[in-house]
Scaffold this motif. Structure first.
Motif: not given
Length: 65
Positions: A7-21
């Motif tokens: 399943q594609p990631r939701s925008r909130a999940t993508a933003v959280a992942h980006h911020n952690r990186q």
């Protein structure tokens, strides 16, 4: 679940992942520059390192997925 069926990631999940990186990169740069300054002392490369760190912090807020 097969990789193609993921399943594609939701925008909130993508933003959280980006911020952690970005937080990880920023923390890593902080450690490197701090160790460099503690071991070798202050010089031009130290200021360059702090500038890179500042730009990485600014990128945290400027770049959004």
């Amino acid at each position: 679940m097969a990789r193609s069926e993921r399943q594609p990631r939701s925008r909130a999940t993508a933003v959280a992942h980006h911020n952690r990186q970005m937080a990880g990169v920023t923390a890593g740069l902080l450690v490197v520059v701090s160790l460099y300054s503690a071991v070798l002392g202050s010089n031009g490369w130290l200021w360059f390192g702090w500038t890179v760190l500042l730009l990485a912090c600014a990128a945290l807020f400027a770049v959004r997925p």
